[in-house]
Design an enzyme around this catalytic site. Structure first.
Site, PDB file in Angstrom:
ATOM      1  N   SER A 188       2.740   6.626  -5.184  1.00 15.06           N
ATOM      2  CA  SER A 188       2.584   6.067  -3.585  1.00 15.06           C
ATOM      3  C   SER A 188       3.953   5.588  -3.023  1.00 15.06           C
ATOM      4  O   SER A 188       4.671   5.382  -3.691  1.00 15.06           O
ATOM      5  CB  SER A 188       1.257   5.103  -3.474  1.00 15.06           C
ATOM      6  N   LYS A 213       0.863   5.040  -9.962  1.00  9.84           N
ATOM      7  CA  LYS A 213       2.344   4.540 -10.011  1.00  9.84           C
ATOM      8  C   LYS A 213       2.255   4.149  -8.736  1.00  9.84           C
ATOM      9  O   LYS A 213       2.978   5.031  -7.911  1.00  9.84           O
ATOM     10  CB  LYS A 213       3.175   5.636 -10.614  1.00  9.84           C
ATOM     11  N   GLY A 266       5.452  10.336  -0.413  1.00 11.93           N
ATOM     12  CA  GLY A 266       6.911   9.859  -0.451  1.00 11.93           C
ATOM     13  C   GLY A 266       7.767  11.073   0.019  1.00 11.93           C
ATOM     14  O   GLY A 266       7.469  11.744   0.932  1.00 11.93           O
ATOM     15  N   SER A 267       9.039  10.967  -0.601  1.00 12.86           N
ATOM     16  CA  SER A 267      10.183  11.859  -0.163  1.00 12.86           C
ATOM     17  C   SER A 267       9.660  13.357  -0.616  1.00 12.86           C
ATOM     18  O   SER A 267       9.267  13.579  -1.419  1.00 12.86           O
ATOM     19  CB  SER A 267      11.426  11.344  -0.518  1.00 12.86           C
ATOM     20  N   THR A 268      10.408  14.275   0.341  1.00 12.59           N
ATOM     21  CA  THR A 268      10.473  15.517   0.054  1.00 12.59           C
ATOM     22  C   THR A 268      10.977  15.788  -1.470  1.00 12.59           C
ATOM     23  O   THR A 268      10.344  16.810  -2.187  1.00 12.59           O
ATOM     24  CB  THR A 268      11.169  16.453   1.050  1.00 12.59           C
ATOM     25  N   GLU A 294       2.241  14.566   0.747  1.00  8.88           N
ATOM     26  CA  GLU A 294       2.510  14.303   2.175  1.00  8.88           C
ATOM     27  C   GLU A 294       3.945  13.908   2.073  1.00  8.88           C
ATOM     28  O   GLU A 294       4.180  12.789   1.594  1.00  8.88           O
ATOM     29  CB  GLU A 294       1.620  13.443   2.907  1.00  8.88           C
ATOM     30  N   CYS A 328       6.738   7.780   8.146  1.00  9.51           N
ATOM     31  CA  CYS A 328       7.280   9.100   8.181  1.00  9.51           C
ATOM     32  C   CYS A 328       7.059   9.767   9.501  1.00  9.51           C
ATOM     33  O   CYS A 328       7.774  10.873   9.798  1.00  9.51           O
ATOM     34  CB  CYS A 328       6.023   9.820   7.217  1.00  9.51           C
ATOM     35  N   GLU A 428      16.223  13.692   7.367  1.00  7.81           N
ATOM     36  CA  GLU A 428      15.621  12.431   7.410  1.00  7.81           C
ATOM     37  C   GLU A 428      16.636  11.251   7.204  1.00  7.81           C
ATOM     38  O   GLU A 428      17.183  11.400   5.987  1.00  7.81           O
ATOM     39  CB  GLU A 428      14.323  12.446   6.635  1.00  7.81           C
TER      40      GLU A 428
HETATM   41  P1  NAD Z   1       9.913   8.335  -3.056  1.00  3.60           P
HETATM   42  O1  NAD Z   1       9.821   9.645  -3.127  1.00  3.60           O
HETATM   43  O2  NAD Z   1      10.985   7.498  -3.157  1.00  3.60           O
HETATM   44  O3  NAD Z   1       8.666   7.338  -3.850  1.00  3.60           O
HETATM   45  C1  NAD Z   1       7.519   7.899  -3.633  1.00  3.60           C
HETATM   46  C2  NAD Z   1       6.762   7.396  -5.095  1.00  3.60           C
HETATM   47  O4  NAD Z   1       7.306   8.390  -5.938  1.00  3.60           O
HETATM   48  C3  NAD Z   1       7.056   6.315  -5.560  1.00  3.60           C
HETATM   49  O5  NAD Z   1       5.821   5.615  -6.144  1.00  3.60           O
HETATM   50  C4  NAD Z   1       8.257   6.402  -6.431  1.00  3.60           C
HETATM   51  O6  NAD Z   1       8.320   5.291  -7.496  1.00  3.60           O
HETATM   52  C5  NAD Z   1       7.865   7.827  -7.112  1.00  3.60           C
HETATM   53  N1  NAD Z   1       8.658   8.521  -8.043  1.00  3.60           N
HETATM   54  C6  NAD Z   1       9.964   8.650  -7.718  1.00  3.60           C
HETATM   55  N2  NAD Z   1      10.553   9.419  -8.702  1.00  3.60           N
HETATM   56  C7  NAD Z   1       9.646   9.795  -9.240  1.00  3.60           C
HETATM   57  C8  NAD Z   1       9.696  10.930 -10.484  1.00  3.60           C
HETATM   58  N3  NAD Z   1      10.634  11.334 -11.047  1.00  3.60           N
HETATM   59  N4  NAD Z   1       8.443  11.121 -10.853  1.00  3.60           N
HETATM   60  C9  NAD Z   1       7.138  10.390 -10.539  1.00  3.60           C
HETATM   61  N5  NAD Z   1       7.367   9.624  -9.367  1.00  3.60           N
HETATM   62  C10 NAD Z   1       8.353   9.369  -8.892  1.00  3.60           C
HETATM   63  O7  NAD Z   1       9.478   7.853  -1.446  1.00  3.60           O
HETATM   64  P2  NAD Z   1       9.592   6.326  -0.556  1.00  3.60           P
HETATM   65  O8  NAD Z   1      11.007   5.933  -0.545  1.00  3.60           O
HETATM   66  O9  NAD Z   1       8.838   5.285  -1.307  1.00  3.60           O
HETATM   67  O10 NAD Z   1       8.916   6.589   0.608  1.00  3.60           O
HETATM   68  C11 NAD Z   1       9.567   7.098   1.757  1.00  3.60           C
HETATM   69  C12 NAD Z   1       9.477   8.589   2.040  1.00  3.60           C
HETATM   70  O11 NAD Z   1       7.897   8.836   2.202  1.00  3.60           O
HETATM   71  C13 NAD Z   1       9.772   9.198   3.285  1.00  3.60           C
HETATM   72  O12 NAD Z   1      10.427  10.279   3.097  1.00  3.60           O
HETATM   73  C14 NAD Z   1       8.537   9.363   4.254  1.00  3.60           C
HETATM   74  O13 NAD Z   1       9.056  10.409   5.149  1.00  3.60           O
HETATM   75  C15 NAD Z   1       7.696   9.525   3.291  1.00  3.60           C
HETATM   76  N6  NAD Z   1       6.426   9.382   3.672  1.00  3.60           N
HETATM   77  C16 NAD Z   1       5.682  10.488   3.938  1.00  3.60           C
HETATM   78  C17 NAD Z   1       4.183  10.255   4.541  1.00  3.60           C
HETATM   79  C18 NAD Z   1       3.493  11.427   5.139  1.00  3.60           C
HETATM   80  O14 NAD Z   1       2.253  11.083   5.391  1.00  3.60           O
HETATM   81  N7  NAD Z   1       3.926  12.484   5.193  1.00  3.60           N
HETATM   82  C19 NAD Z   1       3.733   8.965   4.802  1.00  3.60           C
HETATM   83  C20 NAD Z   1       4.615   7.864   4.169  1.00  3.60           C
HETATM   84  C21 NAD Z   1       5.888   8.211   3.781  1.00  3.60           C
END
Ligand code: NAD
Length: 548
Positions: A188, A213, A266-268, A294, A328, A428
């Protein structure tokens, strides 16, 4: 389903948003809870098989708006803990999957009810303190949206279960909506407590078990979400929480042969990495994991020369700056016709001058801080780069202040560009920075084309116009530019049950969180045909000899 009788899920209603106005009882209560949580130095354990597990290896939790204030520390999972969490999820799976739907549903109905009162302040305050949301932003996230995720998803799931194939005389056909044949990995983001909880709850209510996680910078609310699940009666092992180093914890989970699905927001960049890991491990898995993600956005607002400039300006201010642009769906690029620009600019300048930025415990602040030092460096860097680019693609900057002495504060900023492909029109940032291009008012149709082609994302977008033909043209031309499209409204604030949420292109798999399309991904139907009168001979009539 039920062994005896046929029950129905209560009809869901969107949870009303509380106002927290001065002198209201809810305002007094949340302020007391903020003081209580700010005064704790909480130790957040892992949760494995219903047990709190400690490791002695810690990461701090802080307030982004006052980063010297430690809210507590989080135990970090080791490889043995991850193995134990997967084992717990696998062990809990058969009994949880076999439980009648009513029993699983009751857990989440109870979670919704507990969240409406007993847990509301706890979740809202933790989201405010650790994720730096104002009281209103916390309320619409960790209280209202999460209640809605629980109650609406149960209702959607009931509708899926009711979907059955045709039967013919002598044959009874049934669809059984099994959970997946393996555990679900939920990863998440930091920015929505409701999303984090729903990444676990949606697969779980379908009968799956989960290893979760959470985002490292949203651990205080994650801790209370686990308390909520447990208070609601979720059996041990159904949802297991393993905070820790993302790459190590994530890498180990992704390699496990029993991985049945990945539920990610999370991120793309992270999502692409997870998808690659699925591909690399395909030969080891017992089944093809479902992959739902997403991800990021470069969400747009396009205005037609006929637009209501006042409504447009307000939508930009709220859409771009609420929760510091860390949604997002936040408006992060805008296309404004030259005839409306003077009026829109005045509204933006007025809003930027008036919006207070600071500690979210002071309710007069409209914005808090960005999530961490890394986000601060990225956003302040983009603002400084834009200042240097004035005359080379950038026209001027409105706002643009930043200060990280007390908290990671980025003030609302508009970068006005004359290069519509300037870097911040394409990439972004995820902060309170709107990039805005003023187009010649006669070039509306070309501008729609430009908007569609400028960025790799396809999450949210909005058209502002009073002329219906302009709305229609935008709806047609921008069909694939956004999974959630708004007419005369800001592109943020989707409500469960009303605007199912998700995008395509680089923004994700568009499985629409909070809808039955998402739940379908956590189910693996089995078709059962029962012959009520099986044949007793192998011959067919056509084999008989012609009568002479
Ligand atoms: P992130 O990608 O940094 O992290 C998301 C999750 O992935 C976290 O729990 C992180 O610890 C985990 N993660 C990171 N590296 C990993 C790996 N190597 N293996 C497994 N898990 C890993 O994103 P963030 O900064 O927490 O959130 C912001 C991003 O989320 C923005 O890009 C935003 O646009 C996007 N977002 C999208 C939506 C949607 O519905 N489209 C909603 C909310 C946020």
């Amino acid at each position: 389903m039920s062994h005896i009788g046929r029950s129905t899920i209560p009809t869901p209603q969107n949870e009303p948003v509380r106002a927290y106005a001065p002198q209201s009882p809810e305002r007094a209560r949340i302020q007391a809870e903020l003081d209580r949580q700010a005064g704790l130095e909480l130790e957040v354990p892992l949760r494995i098989n219903g047990q709190a597990v400690t490791t002695g290896k810690f990461e701090d939790m802080v307030m982004p708006h006052r980063h010297s204030h430690r809210l507590g520390r989080v135990h970090q999972a080791t490889s043995e803990n991850v193995t134990a969490a997967i084992a717990a999820a696998e062990a809990a799976r058969p009994a949880w999957a076999a439980l009648p739907f009513e029993e699983r549903a009751a857990v989440f109905l109870r979670a919704a009810t507990l969240l409406q009162e007993r847990f509301r302040d706890r979740l809202n305050a933790s989201t405010m303190l650790n994720q730096s949301k104002t009281v209103h932003q916390a309320e619409i996230d960790s209280a209202c949206e999460l209640v809605d995720f629980f109650t609406f998803n149960l209702h959607f799931l009931e509708r899926i279960y009711a979907e059955q194939p045709r039967s013919t005389p002598g044959v009874w056909n049934r669809s059984e909506y099994r959970p997946l044949d393996g555990f679900v990995f939920a990863a998440s983001p930091f920015n929505f407590t409701s999303i984090a909880a729903n990444l676990c709850a949606a697969p779980a209510m379908c009968g799956n078990t989960v290893v979760w996680k959470p985002g490292p910078t949203a651990m205080l609310s994650a801790h209370y979400v686990m308390d909520l699940f447990e208070a609601a009666g979720l059996p041990p092992g159904v949802i297991n929480m393993v905070p820790g180093d993302p790459a190590t914890v994530g890498g180990q989970i992704m390699r496990d042969p029993k991985l049945g699905g990945v539920h990610f927001t999370g991120s793309t960049a992270t999502f692409k990495l997870l998808w690659r890991q699925v591909a690399e491990n395909l030969d080891h898995y017992a089944c093809y994991p479902r992959v739902v993600g997403e991800t990021g956005g470069k969400d747009f607002v396009v205005a037609h020369p006929s637009a209501d400039a006042q409504a447009l300006g307000i939508a930009l201010l709220r859409g771009a700056f609420e929760y510091q642009g860390q949604k997002c769906s936040a408006a992060s690029r805008a296309y404004i016709p030259s005839n409306l620009w003077p009026q829109v600019k005045a509204i933006l300048e007025g809003g930027i001058a008036e919006m207070k930025v600071g500690d979210v415990r002071d309710f007069s602040n409209f914005m808090g801080a960005v999530i961490d030092a890394r986000a601060y460096a990225k956003h302040s860097g983009a603002i400084e780069a834009a200042k240097k680019a004035v005359g080379q693609g950038v026209v001027e900057i409105l706002g643009g202040q930043h200060d990280d002495r007390e908290g990671w504060f980025i003030h609302p900023t508009v970068i006005v560009v004359d290069d519509p492909k300037y870097v911040t029109m394409r990439e972004e940032l995820f902060g309170p920075i709107l990039t805005l291009y003023v187009y010649p008012e006669a070039e509306f149709e070309d501008t729609l084309e430009l908007c569609d082609q400028t960025s790799p994302y396809g999450l949210t977008g909005a058209i502002f116009a009073e002329e219906r033909s302009a709305v229609d043209l935008a709806v047609q031309k921008l069909r694939f530019a956004a999974g959630n499209f708004y007419v005369n409204d800001k592109p943020t604030g989707a409500v469960v049950g009303q605007q199912p949420f998700g995008g395509t292109r680089a923004s994700g798999t568009n499985d629409k969180a909070g809808s039955m399309w998402n739940l379908l991904r956590w189910l693996s139907p089995r078709t059962i045909k029962e012959n009520l009168a099986p044949p007793h001979a192998w011959t067919y009539p056509f084999l008989a000899a012609d009568e002479s």
